[in-house]
Design a protein around this motif. Sequence first.
Motif, PDB file in Angstrom:
ATOM      1  N   LYS A   2       0.881  -1.121  -0.019  1.00  0.00           N
ATOM      2  CA  LYS A   2       0.155  -0.033   0.070  1.00  0.00           C
ATOM      3  C   LYS A   2       0.927   1.214  -0.101  1.00  0.00           C
ATOM      4  O   LYS A   2       0.548   2.388  -0.535  1.00  0.00           O
ATOM      5  CB  LYS A   2      -1.097  -0.080   1.282  1.00  0.00           C
ATOM      6  CG  LYS A   2      -2.110   1.163   1.318  1.00  0.00           C
ATOM      7  CD  LYS A   2      -2.874   0.928   2.312  1.00  0.00           C
ATOM      8  CE  LYS A   2      -4.082   1.578   2.339  1.00  0.00           C
ATOM      9  NZ  LYS A   2      -5.100   1.621   3.206  1.00  0.00           N
ATOM     10  N   GLN A   3       2.043   1.281   0.453  1.00  0.00           N
ATOM     11  CA  GLN A   3       2.948   2.317   0.748  1.00  0.00           C
ATOM     12  C   GLN A   3       3.338   2.838  -0.753  1.00  0.00           C
ATOM     13  O   GLN A   3       3.580   3.809  -1.207  1.00  0.00           O
ATOM     14  CB  GLN A   3       3.971   1.938   1.539  1.00  0.00           C
ATOM     15  CG  GLN A   3       3.934   1.864   2.994  1.00  0.00           C
ATOM     16  CD  GLN A   3       4.002   3.033   3.718  1.00  0.00           C
ATOM     17  OE1 GLN A   3       4.586   3.987   3.083  1.00  0.00           O
ATOM     18  NE2 GLN A   3       3.334   3.283   4.880  1.00  0.00           N
ATOM     19  N   ILE A   4       3.879   1.760  -1.653  1.00  0.00           N
ATOM     20  CA  ILE A   4       4.304   1.989  -2.871  1.00  0.00           C
ATOM     21  C   ILE A   4       3.264   2.593  -3.547  1.00  0.00           C
ATOM     22  O   ILE A   4       3.546   3.591  -4.474  1.00  0.00           O
ATOM     23  CB  ILE A   4       4.708   0.289  -3.556  1.00  0.00           C
ATOM     24  CG1 ILE A   4       5.980   0.034  -2.797  1.00  0.00           C
ATOM     25  CG2 ILE A   4       5.211   0.759  -4.892  1.00  0.00           C
ATOM     26  CD1 ILE A   4       6.355  -1.260  -3.109  1.00  0.00           C
ATOM     27  N   LYS A   5       1.969   2.233  -3.766  1.00  0.00           N
ATOM     28  CA  LYS A   5       0.930   2.725  -4.663  1.00  0.00           C
ATOM     29  C   LYS A   5       0.663   4.017  -4.033  1.00  0.00           C
ATOM     30  O   LYS A   5       0.323   4.827  -4.908  1.00  0.00           O
ATOM     31  CB  LYS A   5      -0.357   1.842  -4.146  1.00  0.00           C
ATOM     32  CG  LYS A   5      -0.613   0.488  -5.067  1.00  0.00           C
ATOM     33  CD  LYS A   5      -1.761  -0.255  -4.867  1.00  0.00           C
ATOM     34  CE  LYS A   5      -1.602  -1.595  -5.503  1.00  0.00           C
ATOM     35  NZ  LYS A   5      -2.747  -2.315  -5.272  1.00  0.00           N
ATOM     36  N   LEU A   6       0.630   4.373  -2.622  1.00  0.00           N
ATOM     37  CA  LEU A   6       0.518   5.955  -2.401  1.00  0.00           C
ATOM     38  C   LEU A   6       1.680   6.608  -2.809  1.00  0.00           C
ATOM     39  O   LEU A   6       1.446   7.914  -3.170  1.00  0.00           O
ATOM     40  CB  LEU A   6       0.265   5.955  -0.681  1.00  0.00           C
ATOM     41  CG  LEU A   6      -0.108   7.099  -0.047  1.00  0.00           C
ATOM     42  CD1 LEU A   6      -1.523   7.418  -0.465  1.00  0.00           C
ATOM     43  CD2 LEU A   6       0.055   6.959   1.541  1.00  0.00           C
ATOM     44  N   HIS A   7       2.688   6.297  -2.778  1.00  0.00           N
ATOM     45  CA  HIS A   7       3.990   6.870  -3.206  1.00  0.00           C
ATOM     46  C   HIS A   7       3.940   7.264  -4.627  1.00  0.00           C
ATOM     47  O   HIS A   7       4.145   8.088  -5.114  1.00  0.00           O
ATOM     48  CB  HIS A   7       5.376   6.054  -3.019  1.00  0.00           C
ATOM     49  CG  HIS A   7       6.606   6.651  -3.349  1.00  0.00           C
ATOM     50  ND1 HIS A   7       7.037   7.971  -2.534  1.00  0.00           N
ATOM     51  CD2 HIS A   7       7.267   6.658  -4.285  1.00  0.00           C
ATOM     52  CE1 HIS A   7       8.091   8.208  -3.253  1.00  0.00           C
ATOM     53  NE2 HIS A   7       8.212   7.376  -4.350  1.00  0.00           N
ATOM     54  N   ASN A   8       3.360   6.395  -5.408  1.00  0.00           N
ATOM     55  CA  ASN A   8       3.231   6.527  -6.922  1.00  0.00           C
ATOM     56  C   ASN A   8       1.967   7.541  -7.206  1.00  0.00           C
ATOM     57  O   ASN A   8       1.888   8.208  -8.099  1.00  0.00           O
ATOM     58  CB  ASN A   8       2.806   5.069  -7.782  1.00  0.00           C
ATOM     59  CG  ASN A   8       4.038   4.134  -7.841  1.00  0.00           C
ATOM     60  OD1 ASN A   8       5.257   4.806  -7.675  1.00  0.00           O
ATOM     61  ND2 ASN A   8       3.758   2.899  -7.953  1.00  0.00           N
ATOM     62  N   LEU A   9       1.126   7.606  -6.276  1.00  0.00           N
ATOM     63  CA  LEU A   9      -0.083   8.404  -6.549  1.00  0.00           C
ATOM     64  C   LEU A   9       0.419   9.602  -6.325  1.00  0.00           C
ATOM     65  O   LEU A   9       0.170  10.696  -6.942  1.00  0.00           O
ATOM     66  CB  LEU A   9      -1.105   8.126  -5.608  1.00  0.00           C
ATOM     67  CG  LEU A   9      -2.455   8.902  -5.484  1.00  0.00           C
ATOM     68  CD1 LEU A   9      -3.189   8.867  -6.668  1.00  0.00           C
ATOM     69  CD2 LEU A   9      -3.135   8.630  -4.195  1.00  0.00           C
TER      70      LEU A   9
END
Length: 71
Positions: A2-9
């Motif tokens: 979830k951290q990676i997706k939030l970072h990409n967002l």
Amino acid sequence: MKQIKLHNLFIALAFTTVLASCHKDKIDPTPDKPTAERAGIYILNQGGIGKNNSALTYYDYTTKALIGDLF
């Protein structure tokens, strides 16, 4: 994960903001000339430190006259 997706967002949001803020302004190549009745400059003379002896002078470009103690 979830951290990676939030970072990409956040990266996508920042990239979109940068792209949206870049645009060309339509600038008129011939700016309007300001019209003034007088063509001159005001000069503020500082005077002595701690004394109340400053002065305002006006210099007129067209007549090349210097008018002192305007105020």
